[in-house]
Enzyme design. Structure first.
Site, PDB file in Angstrom:
ATOM      1  N   LYS A  99       0.798  -1.235   0.000  1.00  0.00           N
ATOM      2  CA  LYS A  99       0.000   0.000   0.000  1.00  0.00           C
ATOM      3  C   LYS A  99       0.833   1.289   0.000  1.00  0.00           C
ATOM      4  O   LYS A  99       0.481   2.261   0.679  1.00  0.00           O
ATOM      5  CB  LYS A  99      -0.953   0.010   1.207  1.00  0.00           C
ATOM      6  CG  LYS A  99      -1.968  -1.102   1.181  1.00  0.00           C
ATOM      7  CD  LYS A  99      -2.836  -1.139   2.411  1.00  0.00           C
ATOM      8  CE  LYS A  99      -2.100  -1.681   3.611  1.00  0.00           C
ATOM      9  NZ  LYS A  99      -2.981  -2.102   4.702  1.00  0.00           N
ATOM     10  N   ASP A 141      -5.427  -5.873  10.601  1.00  0.00           N
ATOM     11  CA  ASP A 141      -6.764  -5.241  10.601  1.00  0.00           C
ATOM     12  C   ASP A 141      -7.884  -6.244  10.284  1.00  0.00           C
ATOM     13  O   ASP A 141      -9.013  -6.104  10.760  1.00  0.00           O
ATOM     14  CB  ASP A 141      -6.835  -4.027   9.661  1.00  0.00           C
ATOM     15  CG  ASP A 141      -6.360  -4.304   8.246  1.00  0.00           C
ATOM     16  OD1 ASP A 141      -5.904  -5.432   7.966  1.00  0.00           O
ATOM     17  OD2 ASP A 141      -6.441  -3.377   7.404  1.00  0.00           O
TER      18      ASP A 141
HETATM   19  C1  BGC Z   1      -1.887  -5.922   3.762  1.00  0.00           C
HETATM   20  C2  BGC Z   1      -2.738  -6.672   4.747  1.00  0.00           C
HETATM   21  C3  BGC Z   1      -3.909  -5.822   5.177  1.00  0.00           C
HETATM   22  C4  BGC Z   1      -4.666  -5.303   3.967  1.00  0.00           C
HETATM   23  C5  BGC Z   1      -5.838  -4.422   4.336  1.00  0.00           C
HETATM   24  C6  BGC Z   1      -2.738  -5.373   2.619  1.00  0.00           C
HETATM   25  O1  BGC Z   1      -1.960  -4.568   1.800  1.00  0.00           O
HETATM   26  O2  BGC Z   1      -0.899  -6.775   3.228  1.00  0.00           O
HETATM   27  O3  BGC Z   1      -1.976  -7.070   5.858  1.00  0.00           O
HETATM   28  O4  BGC Z   1      -4.751  -6.575   5.983  1.00  0.00           O
HETATM   29  O5  BGC Z   1      -3.793  -4.575   3.142  1.00  0.00           O
HETATM   30  O6  BGC Z   1      -5.449  -3.306   5.053  1.00  0.00           O
END
Ligand code: BGC
Length: 549
Positions: free
Chosen positions: A189, A224
């Site tokens: 992200k 989360d």
């Molecule tokens: C992460 C996860 C997370 C999800 C939602 C992903 O990019 O790897 O760990 O739960 O985003 O936030």
């Protein structure tokens, strides 16, 4: 010699061909959905049996879900979505909680700089929260498990006093080895902070608290999705899956420990029972052999900071849908021999990487929905219970069953549809920062069609992930025909797409219905796990303190 237009067809013919080709690349047949779900199941099983697979299937060491009777007051820190949040959560023990929170911005420099700077900022934010938000005067004495006490009351900095227990929601892939230990596997992200991969995230945070002499102790680490699962279980009295459809996407579900064979003969495995597994499904099919990739997706991936990683997430989540749409729009502006959009003109914003926010697509689809003859109720959150209606099964939404036409003959539109397109045109002019003279009603229709195409594919693929969990947990059979014993199958969800994007939930449900049949889909009780990250972290902190961690 024939004029060039005769050789290549009319403007309209060439546009039609280009748009048809794009549409077919974004279509997902029922067979394709089944293939994808089947691959999901194979990857689930592989990840449960061996470490180091993209679908990491991380054991979380959370061995049960709450029933709503839990009490206590905890601090929670949540990093991983659009904002950093610090909150104080009070679990009231009757399926209810109260929460006080403050959001802090995480700058690009912090996301991509040194990890110590990022963790120092987290510690500073906790410090600021504790300083800026004094506890209520009626708070009970400092007991972390007493209903009514405030975490702030615990901030007695004398050496003898217990440190304030804090649960950390860290929403990135972390290989957990205990409730309060886990190494960062990779960033996602848009984060890429240096010197974090391979380090224990709880230790990184605790070191920052200690550097700042904060009397706070990180006792639990939670993703989360796990937070969404636990908090939905707390409010609804049970839950099998927590999933996020927001900036990123992922799911965590309750698995039988005997199926997590990679735990070998560890004490956790010997203990048996259930354990929450964080799938990290955002990394499904990084090889893109099963995912229906298009040139627009490939461009996005190539230009991203994590090429060839998080493939599924890049088809699904809020961070990327706007960018896929921007890529399609640019290709239509650049179309040859004739431009298809905006007289062939772009704007600085449209030319900018990530210049188009998914929220704008949402706004465009909402503008269309607002003028519908029969407003859709099937996609709305239902009252305070935070249940997301399942009425879509009975009343398919017109825009789900009838594909939006890309080639609108504006002259033949009803006055209502015309005014809906007018609204979309205004949004396009404003949000894309275009000259009004370059934006026609047909352009508006094409932009609306593009948004539907991208969001529809995302929602259908999201349905595959949910269906795979239903099959893995023996609540359903791929292809349908299996009626689960349970009355309701409770799922907790969170994230901007599922909460706000028009029809996302209804489209997702339609996909689940295709995969596992109407009866199972009708039993899904999909509810918003609002504040799931904070509440989940608090519940984990409670479990950790009970275990003496
Ligand atoms: C992460 C996860 C997370 C999800 C939602 C992903 O990019 O790897 O760990 O739960 O985003 O936030």
């Amino acid at each position: 010699m024939a004029p060039i237009s005769a050789l290549i067809g009319s403007t309209e013919d060439s546009a039609r061909q280009i748009l048809d080709a794009i549409e077919s690349q974004f279509q997902l047949s029922d067979d394709a959905l089944v293939r994808i779900t089947d691959q999901f199941l194979k990857d689930f099983r592989l990840g449960l049996s061996e470490y180091n697979h993209p679908m990491a299937m991380i054991p979380t060491f959370v061995t049960g879900v709450p029933n709503g009777s839990e009490t206590g007051t905890f601090l929670a820190l949540d990093l991983g979505g659009t904002n950093l949040r610090v909150c104080e959560v009070q679990l009231k023990g009757n399926h209810q909680f109260t929460l006080r929170q403050q959001k802090y911005r995480v700058s690009e420099a912090l996301k991509t700089g040194e990890a110590t700077a990022l963790f120092d900022y987290l510690a500073d934010s906790v410090d600021a929260f504790l300083t800026e938000f004094p506890s209520s005067p009626n708070s009970a004495p400092p007991d972390p498990f007493a209903t009514g006490s405030s975490a702030l009351d615990l901030l007695d900095t004398s050496d003898s006093s217990p440190a304030v227990p804090l649960g950390l929601t860290f929403s990135f892939p972390v290989e957990q080895t205990a409730l309060n230990r886990g190494k960062v596997l990779t960033w996602t992200k848009g984060f890429s902070a240096k010197n974090a991969i391979g380090h224990d995230v709880v230790q990184l945070l605790q070191d920052a608290f200690d550097r700042k002499h904060l009397h706070v102790r990180c006792v639990a680490l939670v993703n989360d999705t796990v937070g969404a699962l636990l908090s939905r279980a707390y409010t609804a009295g049970g839950c099998i899956l927590g999933s996020i459809f927001g900036t990123g996407t992922n799911g965590a579900y309750v698995e039988k420990v005997e199926n997590i064979t990679k735990l070998g003969d560890s004490p956790a495995r010997k203990h048996g029972g259930d354990m929450v597994v964080n799938t990290e499904w955002g990394a499904f099919n990084n090889t893109r052999t099963t995912l229906p990739t298009t040139p627009y997706d490939n461009k996005l991936d190539r230009e991203s900071i994590n090429p060839r990683l998080q493939a599924f997430e890049k088809f699904i989540s809020g961070m990327y849908l706007g960018e896929i749409t921007r890529n399609i729009i640019l290709s239509l502006i650049d179309a040859a021999p004739y431009p298809i959009l905006f007289n062939g003109r772009a704007s600085a914003l449209l030319n900018k990487h990530y210049g188009l926010d998914t929220a704008v697509m949402s706004e465009i689809e909402q503008a269309w929905e607002n003028g519908r003859d029969q407003p859709s109720s099937n996609d709305k959150l239902v009252n305070g219970s935070h249940a997301i209606s399942n009425a879509s099964a009975a009343h398919p939404h017109p825009s789900l069953s009838t594909p939006t036409r890309h080639f609108t003959e504006v002259d033949k539109l009803s006055p209502e549809d015309r005014s809906r397109l007018e609204r979309i045109r205004n949004i396009v002019i404003q949000r894309f920062a275009l000259d009004a003279a370059d934006v026609t009603l047909r352009d508006a229709a094409i932009v609306h069609w593009t948004s539907c195409l991208v969001a529809n594919r995302a929602a259908k693929l999201s349905g595959c992930a949910i269906a795979a969990v239903l099959v893995q947990t023996e609540k359903a059979k791929l292809g349908g025909g299996f009626v689960p014993k349970d009355e309701k199958i409770t799922i907790g969800v969170d994230g901007s797409l599922i909460e706000h994007y028009p029809n996302f939930n209804a489209r997702l449900r339609a996909s689940v219905r295709t995969l596992v049949g109407e009866e199972v889909e009708a039993r899904l009780n999909i509810g918003l796990a609002k504040d799931g990250s904070g509440v989940g972290a608090a519940l984990c902190a409670l479990q950790a303190t009970k275990q003496g961690l």
